[in-house]
Scaffold this motif. Structure first.
Motif, mmCIF file in Angstrom:
data_model
loop_
_atom_site.group_PDB
_atom_site.id
_atom_site.type_symbol
_atom_site.label_atom_id
_atom_site.label_comp_id
_atom_site.label_asym_id
_atom_site.label_seq_id
_atom_site.Cartn_x
_atom_site.Cartn_y
_atom_site.Cartn_z
ATOM 1 N N PRO A 123 0.838 -1.208 0.000
ATOM 2 C CA PRO A 123 0.000 0.000 0.000
ATOM 3 C C PRO A 123 0.878 1.267 0.000
ATOM 4 O O PRO A 123 1.777 1.407 0.829
ATOM 5 C CB PRO A 123 -0.801 -0.109 1.302
ATOM 6 C CG PRO A 123 -0.196 -1.198 2.094
ATOM 7 C CD PRO A 123 0.801 -1.916 1.287
ATOM 8 N N VAL A 124 0.598 2.171 -0.951
ATOM 9 C CA VAL A 124 1.413 3.389 -1.119
ATOM 10 C C VAL A 124 0.472 4.577 -1.296
ATOM 11 O O VAL A 124 -0.618 4.442 -1.873
ATOM 12 C CB VAL A 124 2.342 3.260 -2.349
ATOM 13 C CG1 VAL A 124 3.217 4.483 -2.495
ATOM 14 C CG2 VAL A 124 3.191 2.005 -2.243
ATOM 15 N N MET A 125 0.884 5.738 -0.818
ATOM 16 C CA MET A 125 0.099 6.955 -1.048
ATOM 17 C C MET A 125 0.171 7.310 -2.537
ATOM 18 O O MET A 125 1.213 7.100 -3.195
ATOM 19 C CB MET A 125 0.650 8.107 -0.211
ATOM 20 C CG MET A 125 0.470 7.897 1.296
ATOM 21 S SD MET A 125 1.184 9.245 2.259
ATOM 22 C CE MET A 125 0.163 10.596 1.670
ATOM 23 N N PRO A 126 -0.922 7.825 -3.123
ATOM 24 C CA PRO A 126 -0.948 8.121 -4.569
ATOM 25 C C PRO A 126 0.200 9.033 -5.032
ATOM 26 O O PRO A 126 0.708 8.878 -6.150
ATOM 27 C CB PRO A 126 -2.303 8.797 -4.760
ATOM 28 C CG PRO A 126 -3.143 8.290 -3.634
ATOM 29 C CD PRO A 126 -2.220 8.108 -2.479
ATOM 30 N N PHE A 131 3.223 8.985 -4.235
ATOM 31 C CA PHE A 131 4.497 8.270 -4.371
ATOM 32 C C PHE A 131 4.385 7.007 -5.218
ATOM 33 O O PHE A 131 5.290 6.183 -5.213
ATOM 34 C CB PHE A 131 5.032 7.881 -2.976
ATOM 35 C CG PHE A 131 5.289 9.046 -2.072
ATOM 36 C CD1 PHE A 131 6.321 9.928 -2.311
ATOM 37 C CD2 PHE A 131 4.471 9.271 -0.969
ATOM 38 C CE1 PHE A 131 6.556 10.999 -1.479
ATOM 39 C CE2 PHE A 131 4.687 10.343 -0.132
ATOM 40 C CZ PHE A 131 5.739 11.215 -0.388
ATOM 41 N N LYS A 132 3.255 6.826 -5.908
ATOM 42 C CA LYS A 132 3.054 5.556 -6.612
ATOM 43 C C LYS A 132 4.065 5.353 -7.749
ATOM 44 O O LYS A 132 4.328 4.224 -8.144
ATOM 45 C CB LYS A 132 1.621 5.470 -7.134
ATOM 46 C CG LYS A 132 1.269 6.469 -8.225
ATOM 47 C CD LYS A 132 -0.186 6.279 -8.643
ATOM 48 C CE LYS A 132 -0.602 7.265 -9.737
ATOM 49 N NZ LYS A 132 -2.016 7.079 -10.138
ATOM 50 N N ARG A 133 4.622 6.426 -8.265
ATOM 51 C CA ARG A 133 5.611 6.263 -9.338
ATOM 52 C C ARG A 133 7.035 6.050 -8.795
ATOM 53 O O ARG A 133 7.966 5.828 -9.563
ATOM 54 C CB ARG A 133 5.592 7.479 -10.271
ATOM 55 C CG ARG A 133 4.231 7.692 -10.941
ATOM 56 C CD ARG A 133 4.290 8.714 -12.063
ATOM 57 N NE ARG A 133 2.974 8.930 -12.638
ATOM 58 C CZ ARG A 133 2.410 8.146 -13.545
ATOM 59 N NH1 ARG A 133 3.055 7.071 -13.959
ATOM 60 N NH2 ARG A 133 1.196 8.398 -14.009
ATOM 61 N N LYS A 134 7.155 6.152 -7.480
ATOM 62 C CA LYS A 134 8.462 5.935 -6.882
ATOM 63 C C LYS A 134 8.815 4.438 -6.829
ATOM 64 O O LYS A 134 9.982 4.076 -6.670
ATOM 65 C CB LYS A 134 8.479 6.495 -5.445
ATOM 66 C CG LYS A 134 8.231 7.991 -5.353
ATOM 67 C CD LYS A 134 9.444 8.768 -5.827
ATOM 68 C CE LYS A 134 9.246 10.271 -5.611
ATOM 69 N NZ LYS A 134 10.430 11.035 -6.038
ATOM 70 N N ILE A 135 7.758 3.582 -6.852
ATOM 71 C CA ILE A 135 7.972 2.130 -6.806
ATOM 72 C C ILE A 135 7.581 1.557 -8.159
ATOM 73 O O ILE A 135 6.447 1.732 -8.620
ATOM 74 C CB ILE A 135 7.140 1.487 -5.686
ATOM 75 C CG1 ILE A 135 7.584 2.013 -4.324
ATOM 76 C CG2 ILE A 135 7.278 -0.033 -5.717
ATOM 77 C CD1 ILE A 135 6.781 1.474 -3.161
ATOM 78 N N THR A 159 -5.030 5.533 -0.847
ATOM 79 C CA THR A 159 -4.042 4.455 -0.892
ATOM 80 C C THR A 159 -4.172 3.706 -2.207
ATOM 81 O O THR A 159 -5.285 3.413 -2.654
ATOM 82 C CB THR A 159 -4.238 3.479 0.275
ATOM 83 O OG1 THR A 159 -4.233 4.199 1.504
ATOM 84 C CG2 THR A 159 -3.136 2.422 0.301
ATOM 85 N N VAL A 160 -3.027 3.420 -2.845
ATOM 86 C CA VAL A 160 -3.007 2.545 -4.020
ATOM 87 C C VAL A 160 -2.165 1.326 -3.665
ATOM 88 O O VAL A 160 -1.269 1.383 -2.816
ATOM 89 C CB VAL A 160 -2.415 3.257 -5.258
ATOM 90 C CG1 VAL A 160 -3.294 4.391 -5.703
ATOM 91 C CG2 VAL A 160 -1.002 3.751 -4.970
ATOM 92 N N PHE A 161 -2.466 0.201 -4.324
ATOM 93 C CA PHE A 161 -1.803 -1.063 -4.013
ATOM 94 C C PHE A 161 -0.963 -1.472 -5.223
ATOM 95 O O PHE A 161 -1.505 -1.762 -6.304
ATOM 96 C CB PHE A 161 -2.848 -2.130 -3.670
ATOM 97 C CG PHE A 161 -3.670 -1.753 -2.481
ATOM 98 C CD1 PHE A 161 -3.223 -2.030 -1.192
ATOM 99 C CD2 PHE A 161 -4.903 -1.105 -2.631
ATOM 100 C CE1 PHE A 161 -3.982 -1.683 -0.084
ATOM 101 C CE2 PHE A 161 -5.666 -0.759 -1.531
ATOM 102 C CZ PHE A 161 -5.206 -1.047 -0.242
ATOM 103 N N ILE A 162 0.352 -1.486 -5.011
ATOM 104 C CA ILE A 162 1.302 -1.706 -6.115
ATOM 105 C C ILE A 162 1.988 -3.057 -5.938
ATOM 106 O O ILE A 162 2.448 -3.411 -4.843
ATOM 107 C CB ILE A 162 2.374 -0.589 -6.158
ATOM 108 C CG1 ILE A 162 1.695 0.769 -6.384
ATOM 109 C CG2 ILE A 162 3.414 -0.870 -7.225
ATOM 110 C CD1 ILE A 162 2.648 1.941 -6.342
#
Length: 824
Positions: free
Chosen positions: A205-208, A210-214, A227-230
């Motif tokens: 689970p990542v905050m939107p 920072f989703k491009r950081k992973i 929250t987005v799930f990557i």
């Protein structure tokens, strides 16, 4: 034969069917309830009744009946009749547990070969030819665990798949944790975030923002959008492999189940028969529970036509009044070959219809195999037909008035009734002009009587009362009414007709007196006098019946008192003989001791060579003493005084001994080396040291610091006895408590939602209990949240000496939301 089609609705049996259905454990028994029908074969009826009566005894017995798993797996067994089909895991688990229940039930009713007569003969016969399939149960146990999940070792291929699946999951978990730690270090992910599952794939689970950081695939986002799930790119391939392995696992499980279904298919018919037995047991059990609910029992049932009931109760009325904390008035009724038809008259709302419905319902229940609420000395018979005509049957569709409907029923009754028929007719002849209605009713009553039918009929017609009085085979009955209180008593009195109390009721409700007088003049004095005479007869009968009942109760009371007195006299006589025998034995012992003392005295006199005259004098005195003692040993009232003297002597000896003991043994002074015990306890210990008001006491290998005022001094012999018997300081109650705690201890505690201090206290008690019962591994469910509760619990676990290690649960089983604790 039952008439009409809505017989069950009219009598209330449909509600009884619902009550019994609710008591069934499965659809097996419910189907049996729906198929319950009226039977007219004596052997069939008595067999069902005895089965139910035996199950009532089972429910009241000490041994617990195995009623845990009543599952209906017949649909699954029918489905696998087709080649290539299989029984799924849930159905297999239900099959295993229900087969085990069948086996336990058969074992419950099985009797030893040495027993001449089984405890439950009818139920034992029912279970006699039932197969129990122990080999099938063992085969299923090899495939599934106690939770119904296919075991890893069900096949070598399944074992390989699950090992690879576990290994792959562990690799993914390690990779995700490494990625997560890096992200947390860089500030991309919060410190308390843990991997989670989305669409069967492990994600982070990542905050939107920072989703491009992973680098990876976004699978989902939370409902709030915060929250987005990557799925990181590093584990995509591994997650794909997980999907493949899960598919392989499912195919292997289906192959295992299909193979087992091939083994099961040839046995399906025998298994079906066993489930028919389970259905019978469920049905019989439900009938027995209903019988207990309404206080029903098995009366005397004979292969003839009779109704001879004492204190019969309408079960639905009983349950209804029970909720209102009221008592139902029981019914005594008798229909015999001599008096086959009972004609009941009396006031409206006096209980005539309830009486009629009670007869119809209980007879129908009996011949459906149900126990009925009557007294044990009641006698019942078997009838082929029960016909009922009750209530308003007016029909607009069929253009039938109430009276036309009644006549239609009477036509059917005349045509189909015989000597094995019970007729239940309410308001006979009503619904039309009284004179012609009464005449038709009298003609029908005569026809029923000539056909030797049985029946209960209610009416207000005077001509029918006269006809019943003059005709053999028919008897009048009346519902009693209190003339003073002007209220019905709901009691049936057989032998005399009843009054309608029309004048009294009209006067009670306030009808003008001139109207009542005019009505009385119209019917004439003969009718009024006859109605009054009927009331007087009923009143006198009630009076003398009450007198007879009182006399009967007093006679019964007198018999009970007489029996009790006779028993008391016998008991006293027995006690008297025992006391006399004891006294005689004691007296003989005293006499023997006296003789020995005399001989000893003479010996002493001879030894000192006393004068002969002195010797004779001593012997004479001793002989007088001996005669005196012998005189006291006569078996009479003096014995009690002698026994009292003996008791006083023994009491003096006892007091003297206690006095001597007090002089040599001081219980109030405790010193080093003394033997002591805790007040109220049995185990003794030795005092090692005294420190002010406390003492150091050794109980075996256990040393305790105890206040002196809680100790009491005992003899050294007590300490030796305790050492020889290896007595423990732990009481039997403590041992029992430990055993119960060990049996009931659960290896998991849930503290989610608790406050910090409350959760910590619960965990403290839980870990203490786990160490106490010797548990090696426990789980603490605290959730993730902010992580404060988890941190607090783990800080406490670090301080506990018995905790060897603790860690997060496996990510698929809860991850950081659960702490797994390993204990020494």
């Amino acid at each position: 034969m039952i008439y009409p089609d809505n017989f069950e609705q009219k009598t209330g049996f449909d509600k009884i069917r619902e009550l019994i259905t609710d008591k069934c454990l499965s659809t097996l028994g419910k189907e049996r309830v729906s198929k319950m029908v009226f039977l007219n074969k004596y052997d069939e009826v008595t067999k069902l009744l005895h089965q139910t009566q035996e199950f009532v005894a089972v429910l009241n017995g000490k041994n617990e009946f195995p009623a845990n798993y009543f599952f209906d797996v017949r649909p699954a067994l029918k489905r696998i009749r087709v080649e290539g089909t299989y029984i799924d895991e849930v159905e297999l688990f239900d099959l295993r547990r229900s087969l085990d229940t069948i086996r336990n039930i058969v074992k419950f009713f099985k009797t030893d070969e040495d027993d001449e007569k089984p405890l439950y003969p009818y139920l034992s016969e029912l279970s006699g030819n039932v197969s129990v399939f122990p080999h099938l149960i063992s085969r299923i146990d090899q495939m599934i665990d106690k939770f119904g999940r296919i075991k890893d070792n069900a096949s070598s291929e399944l074992s390989r798949i699950r090992r690879e699946l576990s290994s792959t999951l562990s690799g993914i978990s390690r990779s995700l944790n490494n990625i997560l730690k890096t992200a947390q270090t860089e500030g991309i992910v919060d410190k308390d975030v843990t991997p989670t599952m989305r669409d069967g794939r492990l994600v982070i689970p990542v905050m939107p923002a920072f989703k491009r950081k992973i680098r990876g695939i976004v699978h989902d986002e939370s409902a709030s959008g915060k929250t987005v799930f990557i799925e990181p790119a590093e584990v995509v391939e591994a997650n794909n492999r997980i999907r493949e392995l899960e598919s392989e696992e499912r195919r292997e499980i289906i192959r295992i189940l299909t193979s087992f279904s091939d083994e099961l298919r040839p046995l399906s018919e025998d298994i079906f028969y066993s489930y028919e037995f389970l259905a019978d047991i469920d049905f019989i059990r439900a009938k027995a529970l209903f019988a207990l609910q309404v206080n029903a029992l098995l009366p005397v049932v004979e292969n003839c036509r009779q109704i001879d009931w004492y204190r019969a109760v309408h079960p639905l009325l009983y349950l209804s009044l029970q909720k209102q904390h009221k008592q139902v008035v029981p019914l005594d009724i008798m229909l015999t070959e001599k008096n086959r038809i009972l004609l009941i008259s009396g006031p409206n709302a006096g209980g005539k219809s309830v009486c009629l419905k009670t007869v119809g319902l209980l007879q129908y229940m009996l011949q459906c195999g149900l126990l009925i609420p009557v007294y044990e000395n009641s006698r019942c018979g078997i009838f082929d037909n029960i016909f009922i005509d009750i209530g308003d049957e007016q029909s607009i569709e069929n253009d039938l008035s109430t009276y036309s409907s009644h006549l239609t029923n009477m036509k059917y009754f005349v045509k189909n009734s015989n000597e094995s028929t019970v007729l239940l007719i309410d308001e006979f002849g009503g619904g039309t002009e009284p004179q012609i209605g009464g005449a038709i009713a009298e003609a029908l009553l005569d026809r029923f009587n000539r056909k030797h039918t049985y029946g209960v009929i209610t009416t207000h017609y005077q001509n029918l009362k006269h006809f019943a009085e003059d005709t053999e085979g028919i008897i009048n009955g009346a519902m009693l009414y209190d003339r003073h209180l002007m209220q019905p008593l709901f009691k049936l009195s057989i032998g005399n007709p009843g009054s309608s109390f029309a004048i009294e009721i009209a006067r009670k409700i306030g009808l003008p007196e001139d109207v009542i007088a005019e009505a009385s003049d119209k019917v004439g004095s003969d009718y009024i006098n006859m109605d009054k005479y009927l009331q007087d007869i009923v009143r006198d009968k009630r009076y003398w019946e009450s007198k007879r009942q009182n006399i009967r109760q007093k006679e019964k009371r007198l018999e009970e008192i007489t029996e009790r007195y006779e028993a008391d006299i016998k008991k006293l006589e027995k006690q008297r003989k025992e006391v006399l025998a004891t006294a005689k034995t004691e007296a003989e012992r005293i006499l023997s001791e006296t003789n020995a003392r005399i001989e000893n005295t003479i010996r002493q006199i001879k030894e000192v060579q006393a004068e002969k005259e002195k010797t004779r004098e001593i012997r004479r005195q001793l002989n007088d003493f001996k005669s005196h003692i012998s005189g006291e040993i006569q078996i009479d009232d003096k014995i009690s005084r002698k026994i009292q003297k003996i008791k006083e002597r023994e009491e003096k000896k006892k007091n003297s001994l206690q006095k001597e003991q007090k002089e040599t043994f001081r219980s109030d002074v405790i010193t080093i080396g003394d033997a002591v015990r805790l007040k109220g306890q049995n185990s003794a210990g030795e005092v090692l040291d005294i420190q002010g008001k406390n003492a150091i006491v050794a109980f075996g290998l256990l040393k305790s610091n105890i206040k002196l005022d809680k100790l009491e001094k005992v003899s050294k012999n007590q300490l030796k006895r305790d050492a020889n018997t290896k007595d423990s300081f732990v009481s039997a109650q403590t041992t029992d408590d430990m055993r119960d705690k060990r049996l009931n201890f659960k290896q998991e505690i849930d503290v989610r939602g608790m406050r910090g201090d409350e959760a910590l206290q619960a965990v403290t008690y839980f870990i203490d209990d786990a160490i106490l019962v010797g548990c090696t591994r426990v789980r603490i469910l605290h959730g993730t949240g902010t992580g404060a509760l988890r941190q607090m619990i783990r800080q406490y676990l670090k301080t506990v000496p018995g905790v060897r290690h603790f860690q997060d649960e496996h990510v698929q089983l809860g991850g950081a939301g659960i702490t797994v604790v390993e204990l020494d």
